[in-house]
Write a protein that holds these residues in place. Structure first.
Motif, PDB file in Angstrom:
ATOM      1  N   GLY A 186       1.392  -9.965  -8.516  1.00  0.00           N
ATOM      2  CA  GLY A 186       0.442  -9.903  -9.618  1.00  0.00           C
ATOM      3  C   GLY A 186      -0.963 -10.353  -9.296  1.00  0.00           C
ATOM      4  N   SER A 187      -1.327 -10.391  -8.014  1.00  0.00           N
ATOM      5  CA  SER A 187      -2.623 -10.968  -7.666  1.00  0.00           C
ATOM      6  C   SER A 187      -3.715  -9.947  -7.432  1.00  0.00           C
ATOM      7  CB  SER A 187      -2.475 -11.850  -6.420  1.00  0.00           C
ATOM      8  OG  SER A 187      -2.002 -11.085  -5.339  1.00  0.00           O
ATOM      9  N   GLY A 188      -3.449  -8.663  -7.709  1.00  0.00           N
ATOM     10  CA  GLY A 188      -4.538  -7.699  -7.700  1.00  0.00           C
ATOM     11  C   GLY A 188      -4.701  -6.878  -6.452  1.00  0.00           C
ATOM     12  N   GLN A 189      -3.682  -6.745  -5.613  1.00  0.00           N
ATOM     13  CA  GLN A 189      -3.780  -5.846  -4.464  1.00  0.00           C
ATOM     14  C   GLN A 189      -3.262  -4.447  -4.802  1.00  0.00           C
ATOM     15  OE1 GLN A 189      -2.554  -9.284  -3.587  1.00  0.00           O
ATOM     16  NE2 GLN A 189      -4.766  -9.408  -3.543  1.00  0.00           N
ATOM     17  N   LEU A 190      -2.444  -4.352  -5.838  1.00  0.00           N
ATOM     18  CA  LEU A 190      -1.946  -3.076  -6.359  1.00  0.00           C
ATOM     19  C   LEU A 190      -2.289  -3.026  -7.847  1.00  0.00           C
ATOM     20  CD1 LEU A 190       1.681  -2.718  -4.905  1.00  0.00           C
ATOM     21  CD2 LEU A 190      -0.223  -1.181  -4.480  1.00  0.00           C
ATOM     22  N   VAL A 191      -3.095  -2.051  -8.261  1.00  0.00           N
ATOM     23  CA  VAL A 191      -3.527  -1.987  -9.658  1.00  0.00           C
ATOM     24  C   VAL A 191      -3.603  -0.527 -10.096  1.00  0.00           C
ATOM     25  CG1 VAL A 191      -5.363  -2.533 -11.302  1.00  0.00           C
ATOM     26  CG2 VAL A 191      -4.872  -4.109  -9.430  1.00  0.00           C
ATOM     27  N   PHE A 192      -2.997  -0.216 -11.247  1.00  0.00           N
ATOM     28  CA  PHE A 192      -3.145   1.102 -11.839  1.00  0.00           C
ATOM     29  C   PHE A 192      -4.403   1.136 -12.705  1.00  0.00           C
ATOM     30  CE2 PHE A 192       1.444   1.494 -11.018  1.00  0.00           C
ATOM     31  CZ  PHE A 192       1.524   2.811 -10.589  1.00  0.00           C
ATOM     32  N   TRP A 198      -4.758   6.761 -11.511  1.00  0.00           N
ATOM     33  CA  TRP A 198      -5.056   6.279 -10.165  1.00  0.00           C
ATOM     34  C   TRP A 198      -4.325   4.979  -9.860  1.00  0.00           C
ATOM     35  CZ3 TRP A 198      -7.684   9.600  -7.197  1.00  0.00           C
ATOM     36  CH2 TRP A 198      -8.488  10.552  -7.835  1.00  0.00           C
ATOM     37  N   LEU A 199      -3.922   4.840  -8.618  1.00  0.00           N
ATOM     38  CA  LEU A 199      -3.394   3.581  -8.102  1.00  0.00           C
ATOM     39  C   LEU A 199      -4.380   3.071  -7.067  1.00  0.00           C
ATOM     40  CD1 LEU A 199      -1.092   1.482  -7.724  1.00  0.00           C
ATOM     41  CD2 LEU A 199      -0.199   2.980  -5.912  1.00  0.00           C
ATOM     42  N   PHE A 200      -4.900   1.862  -7.274  1.00  0.00           N
ATOM     43  CA  PHE A 200      -5.847   1.260  -6.339  1.00  0.00           C
ATOM     44  C   PHE A 200      -5.114   0.258  -5.443  1.00  0.00           C
ATOM     45  CE2 PHE A 200      -8.377   2.326 -10.152  1.00  0.00           C
ATOM     46  CZ  PHE A 200      -9.239   3.245  -9.582  1.00  0.00           C
ATOM     47  N   VAL A 201      -5.392   0.327  -4.151  1.00  0.00           N
ATOM     48  CA  VAL A 201      -4.700  -0.500  -3.157  1.00  0.00           C
ATOM     49  C   VAL A 201      -5.726  -1.159  -2.246  1.00  0.00           C
ATOM     50  CG1 VAL A 201      -2.965  -0.528  -1.337  1.00  0.00           C
ATOM     51  CG2 VAL A 201      -2.779   1.156  -3.178  1.00  0.00           C
ATOM     52  N   ILE A 202      -5.563  -2.460  -2.030  1.00  0.00           N
ATOM     53  CA  ILE A 202      -6.384  -3.161  -1.036  1.00  0.00           C
ATOM     54  C   ILE A 202      -5.578  -3.280   0.249  1.00  0.00           C
ATOM     55  CG2 ILE A 202      -7.588  -5.289  -0.442  1.00  0.00           C
ATOM     56  CD1 ILE A 202      -8.072  -5.770  -3.375  1.00  0.00           C
ATOM     57  N   ASN A 205      -7.439  -4.559   5.867  1.00  0.00           N
ATOM     58  CA  ASN A 205      -8.826  -4.747   6.289  1.00  0.00           C
ATOM     59  C   ASN A 205      -9.753  -5.033   5.113  1.00  0.00           C
ATOM     60  OD1 ASN A 205      -8.307  -4.181   9.085  1.00  0.00           O
ATOM     61  ND2 ASN A 205      -8.150  -2.014   8.545  1.00  0.00           N
ATOM     62  N   GLY A 206      -9.169  -5.159   3.918  1.00  0.00           N
ATOM     63  CA  GLY A 206      -9.987  -5.441   2.752  1.00  0.00           C
ATOM     64  C   GLY A 206     -10.654  -4.221   2.166  1.00  0.00           C
ATOM     65  N   ASN A 207     -10.218  -3.009   2.580  1.00  0.00           N
ATOM     66  CA  ASN A 207     -10.777  -1.782   2.033  1.00  0.00           C
ATOM     67  C   ASN A 207     -10.042  -1.390   0.757  1.00  0.00           C
ATOM     68  OD1 ASN A 207     -12.579  -1.373   4.250  1.00  0.00           O
ATOM     69  ND2 ASN A 207     -10.861  -0.601   5.449  1.00  0.00           N
ATOM     70  N   LEU A 208     -10.742  -0.722  -0.136  1.00  0.00           N
ATOM     71  CA  LEU A 208     -10.141  -0.267  -1.389  1.00  0.00           C
ATOM     72  C   LEU A 208      -9.850   1.225  -1.287  1.00  0.00           C
ATOM     73  CD1 LEU A 208      -9.358  -1.011  -4.316  1.00  0.00           C
ATOM     74  CD2 LEU A 208     -11.674  -0.304  -4.990  1.00  0.00           C
ATOM     75  N   THR A 209      -8.582   1.594  -1.478  1.00  0.00           N
ATOM     76  CA  THR A 209      -8.197   2.990  -1.445  1.00  0.00           C
ATOM     77  C   THR A 209      -7.671   3.416  -2.808  1.00  0.00           C
ATOM     78  OG1 THR A 209      -5.962   2.462  -0.673  1.00  0.00           O
ATOM     79  CG2 THR A 209      -7.619   2.882   1.000  1.00  0.00           C
ATOM     80  N   ALA A 210      -7.751   4.714  -3.077  1.00  0.00           N
ATOM     81  CA  ALA A 210      -7.307   5.255  -4.359  1.00  0.00           C
ATOM     82  C   ALA A 210      -6.296   6.364  -4.125  1.00  0.00           C
ATOM     83  CB  ALA A 210      -8.501   5.790  -5.146  1.00  0.00           C
ATOM     84  N   VAL A 211      -5.246   6.352  -4.918  1.00  0.00           N
ATOM     85  CA  VAL A 211      -4.199   7.363  -4.832  1.00  0.00           C
ATOM     86  C   VAL A 211      -4.106   8.082  -6.171  1.00  0.00           C
ATOM     87  CG1 VAL A 211      -1.740   7.784  -4.447  1.00  0.00           C
ATOM     88  CG2 VAL A 211      -2.906   5.947  -3.198  1.00  0.00           C
ATOM     89  N   ASP A 212      -4.151   9.416  -6.149  1.00  0.00           N
ATOM     90  CA  ASP A 212      -3.945  10.220  -7.347  1.00  0.00           C
ATOM     91  C   ASP A 212      -2.446  10.199  -7.651  1.00  0.00           C
ATOM     92  OD1 ASP A 212      -3.444  12.342  -9.166  1.00  0.00           O
ATOM     93  OD2 ASP A 212      -5.305  13.317  -8.560  1.00  0.00           O
TER      94      ASP A 212
END
Length: 240
Positions: A186-192, A198-202, A205-212
């Protein structure tokens, strides 16, 4: 700090849990091993507390509706000021604003999962595939309750993310992976996103990626795309 409207009054807590409260003016603060206290944003403590089970495993998690869910050896508990309720035996795998995903495994390769609504009643049973990580505790459920994104904490070399359709049990392993060094429930590395698209993933390397999400769930596009560089991120939060 409300975005776009200046900072609110703030206070600091060192070395303790801090979880969202039932409204925007309060947060839960860890008082001791078995108690959380509701504290205003100006640091004023209220008399409202949560009493955690003494055999809690790991850290308490926000249930994303202002209260707390915890894992114990006896199962998953919902904790509120008027007491705690055992939701089900098994392990909490993912949580969201509308539902919880709890698994029960007879064997390592034979796990079933159940979706529970916010009324803590079972909504449906989902048969998970063998390759689906069923005990990570690092997952999130989409706002519409359709999908769960699970980070496989048993694979520290990659920490891959699996997208599970909670209606059919179908799972897809994504190219996105969560950074182990900051992975926590629950600390914010996986967020819808609020609309669930969209699913946002850290990543590590600290980069933010987005998945449809819908595209990935169908298998049409398992790849994720890195968003604009923000520096090294450790947490992401979204709002409507």
């Amino acid at each position: 700090m409300p975005d776009g409207s200046g900072s609110a009054s703030s206070f600091t807590t060192a070395g303790t849990d801090l979880l969202p409260g039932p409204d925007s003016r309060h947060v839960w603060v860890r008082q001791d091993a078995t108690h959380l206290v509701l504290v205003g944003l100006d640091g004023t403590r209220t008399r409202t507390t949560l009493t955690l089970p003494s055999d809690i495993v790991g850290m308490p998690q926000s249930d994303r509706s202002g209260y707390v869910v915890v894992q114990t050896d006896d199962g998953v508990y919902d904790v509120r000021p008027d007491g705690r309720t055992r939701v089900a035996p098994g392990r909490l795998v993912a949580s969201g604003s509308t539902s919880l995903l709890i698994t029960s495994c007879r064997r390592v390769d034979s796990c079933s999962a159940a979706v529970y609504g916010r009324d803590l009643k079972r909504v449906r049973t989902v048969q998970l595939h063998e390759e689906t990580p069923a005990s990570s505790g690092y997952g999130v459920v989409s706002p519409d309750g359709r999908y769960a994104a699970l980070a496989d904490a048993s694979d520290p070399s990659e920490n891959p993310v699996t997208l599970v359709d909670l209606t059919t049990g179908t799972s897809r392993r994504l190219s996105a992976a969560v950074g182990w060094q900051v992975l926590a429930p629950g600390s914010g590395q996986l967020v819808f996103s609020p609309d669930g698209r969209w699913l946002f993933v850290i990543d590590r390397n600290g980069n933010l990626t987005a998945v449809d999400v819908r595209c990935a769930a169908s298998g049409a596009c398992l790849k994720s795309r890195t968003l604009a560089e923000f520096g090294t991120l450790q947490q992401v939060a979204v709002r409507p």
